[in-house]
Scaffold this motif. Structure first.
Motif, PDB file in Angstrom:
ATOM      1  N   VAL A  74       0.849  -1.193   0.000  1.00 51.12           N
ATOM      2  CA  VAL A  74       0.000   0.000   0.000  1.00 51.12           C
ATOM      3  C   VAL A  74       0.883   1.240   0.000  1.00 51.12           C
ATOM      4  CG1 VAL A  74      -1.693   1.327   1.317  1.00 51.12           C
ATOM      5  CG2 VAL A  74      -1.920  -1.166   1.125  1.00 51.12           C
ATOM      6  N   LEU A  75       0.603   2.173  -0.938  1.00 53.45           N
ATOM      7  CA  LEU A  75       1.389   3.405  -1.024  1.00 53.45           C
ATOM      8  C   LEU A  75       1.061   4.341   0.126  1.00 53.45           C
ATOM      9  CD1 LEU A  75       1.081   4.166  -4.856  1.00 53.45           C
ATOM     10  CD2 LEU A  75       2.910   2.939  -3.667  1.00 53.45           C
ATOM     11  N   GLN A  76       2.086   5.036   0.586  1.00 49.84           N
ATOM     12  CA  GLN A  76       1.894   6.041   1.632  1.00 49.84           C
ATOM     13  C   GLN A  76       1.521   7.400   1.048  1.00 49.84           C
ATOM     14  OE1 GLN A  76       1.912   4.816   4.766  1.00 49.84           O
ATOM     15  NE2 GLN A  76       2.317   2.888   3.671  1.00 49.84           N
ATOM     16  N   GLN A  77       1.806   7.593  -0.228  1.00 49.52           N
ATOM     17  CA  GLN A  77       1.405   8.804  -0.943  1.00 49.52           C
ATOM     18  C   GLN A  77       0.803   8.405  -2.282  1.00 49.52           C
ATOM     19  OE1 GLN A  77       1.274  11.906   0.025  1.00 49.52           O
ATOM     20  NE2 GLN A  77       2.160  11.459   2.049  1.00 49.52           N
ATOM     21  N   PRO A  78      -0.446   8.691  -2.512  1.00 51.23           N
ATOM     22  CA  PRO A  78      -1.403   9.307  -1.585  1.00 51.23           C
ATOM     23  C   PRO A  78      -1.727   8.366  -0.425  1.00 51.23           C
ATOM     24  CG  PRO A  78      -2.512   8.568  -3.568  1.00 51.23           C
ATOM     25  CD  PRO A  78      -1.064   8.366  -3.826  1.00 51.23           C
ATOM     26  N   PRO A  79      -1.990   8.946   0.763  1.00 54.42           N
ATOM     27  CA  PRO A  79      -2.192   8.111   1.951  1.00 54.42           C
ATOM     28  C   PRO A  79      -3.547   7.413   1.935  1.00 54.42           C
ATOM     29  CG  PRO A  79      -2.553  10.410   2.490  1.00 54.42           C
ATOM     30  CD  PRO A  79      -2.052  10.381   1.074  1.00 54.42           C
ATOM     31  N   PRO A  80      -3.677   6.283   2.638  1.00 58.02           N
ATOM     32  CA  PRO A  80      -4.970   5.603   2.742  1.00 58.02           C
ATOM     33  C   PRO A  80      -5.985   6.460   3.496  1.00 58.02           C
ATOM     34  CG  PRO A  80      -3.159   4.147   3.382  1.00 58.02           C
ATOM     35  CD  PRO A  80      -2.595   5.531   3.308  1.00 58.02           C
ATOM     36  N   HIS A  81      -7.257   6.303   3.136  1.00 51.90           N
ATOM     37  CA  HIS A  81      -8.340   7.032   3.798  1.00 51.90           C
ATOM     38  C   HIS A  81      -9.491   6.075   4.062  1.00 51.90           C
ATOM     39  CE1 HIS A  81      -6.836  11.166   3.544  1.00 51.90           C
ATOM     40  NE2 HIS A  81      -6.390  10.868   2.341  1.00 51.90           N
ATOM     41  N   MET A  82     -10.279   6.435   5.077  1.00 52.00           N
ATOM     42  CA  MET A  82     -11.488   5.686   5.351  1.00 52.00           C
ATOM     43  C   MET A  82     -12.677   6.636   5.273  1.00 52.00           C
ATOM     44  SD  MET A  82     -13.133   3.998   8.660  1.00 52.00           S
ATOM     45  CE  MET A  82     -14.109   5.492   8.698  1.00 52.00           C
ATOM     46  N   TYR A  83     -13.750   6.177   4.637  1.00 54.56           N
ATOM     47  CA  TYR A  83     -14.928   7.007   4.457  1.00 54.56           C
ATOM     48  C   TYR A  83     -16.170   6.257   4.957  1.00 54.56           C
ATOM     49  CZ  TYR A  83     -11.837   9.448   1.199  1.00 54.56           C
ATOM     50  OH  TYR A  83     -10.787  10.119   0.632  1.00 54.56           O
ATOM     51  N   ILE A  84     -17.116   7.049   5.489  1.00 55.57           N
ATOM     52  CA  ILE A  84     -18.442   6.506   5.809  1.00 55.57           C
ATOM     53  C   ILE A  84     -19.283   6.644   4.551  1.00 55.57           C
ATOM     54  CG2 ILE A  84     -20.496   6.749   7.236  1.00 55.57           C
ATOM     55  CD1 ILE A  84     -18.742   7.949   9.406  1.00 55.57           C
ATOM     56  N   THR A  85     -19.639   5.526   3.954  1.00 58.27           N
ATOM     57  CA  THR A  85     -20.332   5.552   2.665  1.00 58.27           C
ATOM     58  C   THR A  85     -21.803   5.164   2.775  1.00 58.27           C
ATOM     59  OG1 THR A  85     -19.635   3.281   2.232  1.00 58.27           O
ATOM     60  CG2 THR A  85     -18.217   5.030   1.400  1.00 58.27           C
ATOM     61  N   GLY A  86     -22.263   4.861   3.987  1.00 64.66           N
ATOM     62  CA  GLY A  86     -23.669   4.514   4.114  1.00 64.66           C
ATOM     63  C   GLY A  86     -24.089   4.319   5.560  1.00 64.66           C
ATOM     64  N   TRP A 111      -4.010   2.927  -2.301  1.00 63.98           N
ATOM     65  CA  TRP A 111      -3.415   2.862  -3.638  1.00 63.98           C
ATOM     66  C   TRP A 111      -2.248   1.878  -3.657  1.00 63.98           C
ATOM     67  CZ3 TRP A 111      -5.148   5.943  -7.799  1.00 63.98           C
ATOM     68  CH2 TRP A 111      -6.100   6.906  -7.460  1.00 63.98           C
ATOM     69  N   ILE A 112      -2.112   1.190  -4.792  1.00 62.72           N
ATOM     70  CA  ILE A 112      -0.941   0.349  -5.039  1.00 62.72           C
ATOM     71  C   ILE A 112      -0.370   0.736  -6.404  1.00 62.72           C
ATOM     72  CG2 ILE A 112      -1.827  -1.571  -3.641  1.00 62.72           C
ATOM     73  CD1 ILE A 112      -2.588  -2.980  -6.267  1.00 62.72           C
ATOM     74  N   ASN A 113       0.886   0.395  -6.650  1.00 55.00           N
ATOM     75  CA  ASN A 113       1.508   0.710  -7.949  1.00 55.00           C
ATOM     76  C   ASN A 113       2.041  -0.534  -8.656  1.00 55.00           C
ATOM     77  OD1 ASN A 113       3.696   0.092  -6.407  1.00 55.00           O
ATOM     78  ND2 ASN A 113       4.770   2.044  -6.684  1.00 55.00           N
TER      79      ASN A 113
END
Length: 417
Positions: free
Chosen positions: A359-371, A384-386
């Motif tokens: 997992v890439l550190q840039q851009p950093p991982p995020h968590m979202y409330i989607t529902g 993100w991965i490369n």
């Protein structure tokens, strides 16, 4: 190695005398039997000596081996016939002298063939054809020598065939076959040389190298074919008319194939797809492992190789996950109970994603409330991965493992589905 030189008994009195004396020997049964035995003995000696030399050389000295295969037998036969001429008597006859002359011509032709093979190193098939062409060329010279004395040979030598407005002669066919082999060898060498020069270029993209090499290859072989037809005495104008009619018929059945080749050149020059890209097209998702002018090979996530015609890449929508960069966003989500500590859940979720090595550190991982619903709260983690060619489901699975372990340890309860 050419068959353009056609000795004529009418213009060469010395050759006419040699042939006449040799034919007189043929009319004498005793002299003919002795001559045949001498020639068979010379051939036997040549075969045995050549085989012994080849066994001694093996494959350690390829250049010497080629020279031996081309020249050893005719040279030893010449030496053997020369030795018999020193004996004199019944062995000294014009037929052996004529055989020596023809063998000397064969040696000259074989020398040219050996030089061509050593210079251009053709493929196995072309090597066999080249050696056969030296024999055919020599036979053409022999026929040219005897055509003035044999009505059958003269008829074969001047035979003509016509079809579809194209006129062919036996002489032209032989000339085309012999010289055509040499031209094909040189064309193949030129094709490989141009391709290697393009591949060594540090400024051209791989797609450009492939496209240009194919264009040069087609140009080289079209030129070689035109030269061969011209040497064979084939009227290119008549051939063009015949090819046009044939091309219309073939074109109707080969439209898709032609479209694939043209589309391949477009894709290669535009570089909309490159080797190593991760793409999705026609329900096929995977990494491009090979590109040719006709097709593109895609290795799917299941390890299968999909061969996609290039016209599909120009006529359908392509999702290229590696066009601007190789970064690819992945999502994994969980449904938690409504009374959980969301700040704690967010922190644990992000830490679990960050801890994964891919997992890439840039851009950093995020968590979202989607529902949010009566069952609970939907949390989705984005990261993100490369290196998508190394798999996507595996990194998602590792992330889920880490998230579930962290939630259990900190009493963040999930909703039972």
């Amino acid at each position: 190695m050419t068959v353009n030189a056609k000795p004529s008994l009418e213009t060469d009195p010395e050759l006419a005398e040699i042939v006449s004396d040799a034919l007189d020997v043929v009319s004498n049964p005793t002299d003919l039997i002795v001559t045949v035995l001498v020639l068979l003995a010379a051939l036997t000696i040549a075969v045995l000596v050549t085989r012994k030399i080849k066994l001694k050389l093996g494959h350690q000295r390829p250049v010497l081996l080629i020279l031996v295969e081309y020249l050893c037998m005719p040279l030893i036969m010449l030496l053997s016939l020369g030795a018999t001429s020193l004996i004199g008597g019944s062995f000294d006859n014009p037929l052996i002298g004529l055989a020596g002359t023809l063998l000397f011509l064969f040696v000259i032709i074989r020398v040219i063939g050996a030089v061509v093979e050593l210079l251009f190193r053709p493929t196995m098939l072309l090597r066999v054809m080249l050696r056969l062409a030296t024999v055919v060329s020599w036979l053409a010279v022999v026929f040219a020598v005897f055509k003035d004395r044999s009505a059958l040979i003269a008829k074969l030598y001047s035979a003509k065939l016509s079809f579809g407005g194209i006129n062919l002669s036996s002489e032209g066919v032989v000339r085309g076959l012999v010289v055509g082999v040499v031209i094909a060898i040189i064309a193949l060498w030129g094709d490989k040389t141009i391709t290697n020069l393009l591949r060594r270029s540090r400024t051209l993209q791989p797609n450009f190298v492939l496209a240009l090499s194919r264009i040069f290859s087609v140009a080289v072989w079209i030129t070689a074919t035109a030269v061969i037809f011209s040497i064979s005495g084939i009227n290119l104008t008549a051939l063009a008319a015949f090819s046009g009619a044939l091309g219309i018929g073939l074109g109707l059945g080969l439209q898709r194939l032609a479209a694939s080749y043209i589309s391949g050149l477009i894709v290669l020059f535009e570089q909309s797809v490159r080797v190593g890209d991760n793409i999705a097209t026609n329900n096929i998702v995977g990494r491009v492992t090979r590109m040719t002018v006709r097709y593109t090979m895609i290795r799917t996530r299941d390890g299968e190789e999909a061969i996609v015609p290039n016209d599909s890449l120009t006529s359908n929508v392509i999702v290229n996950q590696s066009w601007s960069d190789r970064n690819l966003r992945l999502v994994c989500g969980v449904l938690v109970k409504g009374d959980v500590d969301l700040d704690l859940a967010r922190t644990l979720f992000v830490e679990a994603m960050t801890a994964q090595s891919r997992v890439l550190q840039q851009p950093p991982p995020h968590m979202y409330i989607t529902g949010v619903n009566d069952k609970g709260i939907q949390l989705d983690g984005h990261f993100w991965i490369n290196d998508p060619e190394n798999g996507q489901h595996n990194v998602i699975s590792d992330t889920y493992d880490a998230v579930l372990a962290a939630f259990r340890k900190n009493a963040v309860h999930l909703v039972a589905q």
